[in-house]
Motif scaffolding. Sequence first.
Motif, short mmCIF file in Angstrom:
data_model
loop_
_atom_site.label_atom_id
_atom_site.label_comp_id
_atom_site.label_asym_id
_atom_site.label_seq_id
_atom_site.Cartn_x
_atom_site.Cartn_y
_atom_site.Cartn_z
N MET A 4 -4.03 5.58 2.65
CA MET A 4 -3.66 6.19 1.38
C MET A 4 -4.80 6.02 0.40
SD MET A 4 -0.59 5.27 -1.34
CE MET A 4 0.73 5.95 -0.34
N TYR A 5 -5.09 7.10 -0.33
CA TYR A 5 -6.10 7.06 -1.37
C TYR A 5 -5.42 7.26 -2.72
CZ TYR A 5 -9.55 7.73 2.35
OH TYR A 5 -10.31 7.60 3.47
N ILE A 6 -5.65 6.33 -3.64
CA ILE A 6 -5.23 6.50 -5.02
C ILE A 6 -6.46 6.94 -5.80
CG2 ILE A 6 -4.44 5.32 -7.11
CD1 ILE A 6 -2.80 3.46 -5.31
N ILE A 7 -6.39 8.12 -6.43
CA ILE A 7 -7.55 8.70 -7.11
C ILE A 7 -7.20 8.92 -8.57
CG2 ILE A 7 -9.17 10.62 -7.17
CD1 ILE A 7 -8.55 11.04 -4.17
N PRO A 60 3.51 3.02 -11.19
CA PRO A 60 4.06 3.86 -10.11
C PRO A 60 3.01 4.28 -9.08
CG PRO A 60 4.97 4.54 -12.22
CD PRO A 60 3.89 3.54 -12.53
N LEU A 61 1.76 4.39 -9.50
CA LEU A 61 0.68 4.73 -8.57
C LEU A 61 0.55 3.69 -7.46
CD1 LEU A 61 -2.47 5.84 -10.64
CD2 LEU A 61 -1.38 7.15 -8.82
N PHE A 62 0.78 2.43 -7.83
CA PHE A 62 0.49 1.31 -6.93
C PHE A 62 1.73 0.79 -6.20
CE2 PHE A 62 -3.00 1.45 -9.85
CZ PHE A 62 -4.10 0.95 -9.16
N GLU A 63 2.90 1.27 -6.57
CA GLU A 63 4.14 0.74 -5.99
C GLU A 63 4.55 1.51 -4.73
OE1 GLU A 63 6.69 1.12 -9.38
OE2 GLU A 63 6.23 -0.91 -10.12
N HIS A 64 5.34 0.83 -3.90
CA HIS A 64 5.94 1.44 -2.70
C HIS A 64 4.88 2.03 -1.76
CE1 HIS A 64 9.58 0.81 -4.97
NE2 HIS A 64 9.24 1.70 -5.87
N THR A 65 3.93 1.21 -1.40
CA THR A 65 2.86 1.64 -0.48
C THR A 65 2.98 0.95 0.88
OG1 THR A 65 1.36 -0.07 -1.31
CG2 THR A 65 1.29 2.09 -2.40
N GLU A 66 4.15 0.42 1.18
CA GLU A 66 4.35 -0.28 2.45
C GLU A 66 4.01 0.64 3.63
OE1 GLU A 66 6.64 0.12 0.11
OE2 GLU A 66 6.93 -1.88 -0.75
N GLY A 67 3.30 0.08 4.60
CA GLY A 67 2.92 0.86 5.77
C GLY A 67 1.61 1.61 5.63
N TYR A 68 0.97 1.49 4.46
CA TYR A 68 -0.30 2.17 4.21
C TYR A 68 -1.43 1.17 3.96
CZ TYR A 68 2.12 6.64 3.58
OH TYR A 68 2.86 7.78 3.75
N GLU A 69 -2.62 1.54 4.36
CA GLU A 69 -3.85 0.84 3.98
C GLU A 69 -4.41 1.59 2.78
OE1 GLU A 69 -6.91 -0.91 6.97
OE2 GLU A 69 -7.66 1.08 6.38
N VAL A 70 -4.38 0.95 1.60
CA VAL A 70 -4.61 1.65 0.34
C VAL A 70 -6.02 1.40 -0.20
CG1 VAL A 70 -3.79 2.02 -2.01
CG2 VAL A 70 -2.15 1.43 -0.20
#
Length: 338
Positions: A4-7, A60-70
């Motif tokens: 996952m990419y947060i941009i 909210p951008l950073f929450e609920h990212t379970e299962g992802y490499e962020v």
Amino acid sequence: MKQMYIITGAAGHLGNTIIRALKGKDVAIRGLLLPHETGAIQKNVTYFHGDVRDKESLRPLFEHTEGYEVSVIHTAGIVDISEHVSPKIYEVNVKGTRHIVELCQEYPIKRLLYVSSVHAIPEGESDSVLHEIQSFSASRVEGGYAKTKAEATQVVLDAARKGLDAVVVHPSGILGPYDSSGNHLVQLVKDYIAGRLPACVHGGYDFVDVRDIANGCLLALEKGRKGECYILSNRHYEIKDVLGMVRKCHGGRRLPVLPMWMAKASVPVMQFYAKIKKQRPLYTKYSLYTLKSNDRFSHDKATAELGYRPRDLRQTIKDTVDWVCRHTNKRNRLTAKG
């Protein structure tokens, strides 16, 4: 594990180009937009609205990212050609970066990539080649934008020394297609095509394609060393030569080239008329300073360690002109229908 990419700055020139570069890849993307912004629709992108000045709006951008490499790519910032640090540019460029760093320390983030600027690097002697450095200070650079990028870069490097996996890139002057955010250099091309440019200024800078910067960011995320900086530059081009490339692609008249002393003398007039018309000035005292500053940036480190290789600016100009013309024609058709 899926990536996952947060941009941040997802509607900006670089941010939306990075998103385009990830199109079709099996990754999830979260893009940060300001409350009034919209993002291009893309199957693997989810947009969130917030403001880097408001830390809580970013959660909210950073929450609920379970299962992802962020991985986080922080491109959001204000590019400004004024001399001084305004409260807004400091809030966005410095405090906003500090908020992103703090959230990356709080949530399970694999790596942070911070998009700094070559302006954060002290100029040095006029004939010296500029390489990456490891310590940044606002007092060592000129101009409000440079000072805020220097301070923000140091915030990121300090966090890296305390354990955060972070990498920094320093783009030079960004040009290229896909801009709808008001890039100063793309605006120069638009104004020339529209016949609104009365003259150009003697001087130049290191200009690089936004798509090469986007690719360099992704390469730095993948291959960059923790706590290291990488210059993403190209080479020096004179403004008159850049406009000459536009003329070869699109046509247009040859513009007179103002000597620097004349351009500097006209700055107060330019700023006065820009204020009346509620537009930004074509150039300022600081932007003129930049056009005569040392821009001998070496991207040898990025080439050797990341595989970064910028393209010839002629291709960049051709693609930028094509993009500007397509979007101008589209806008004119929509206006006619309205």
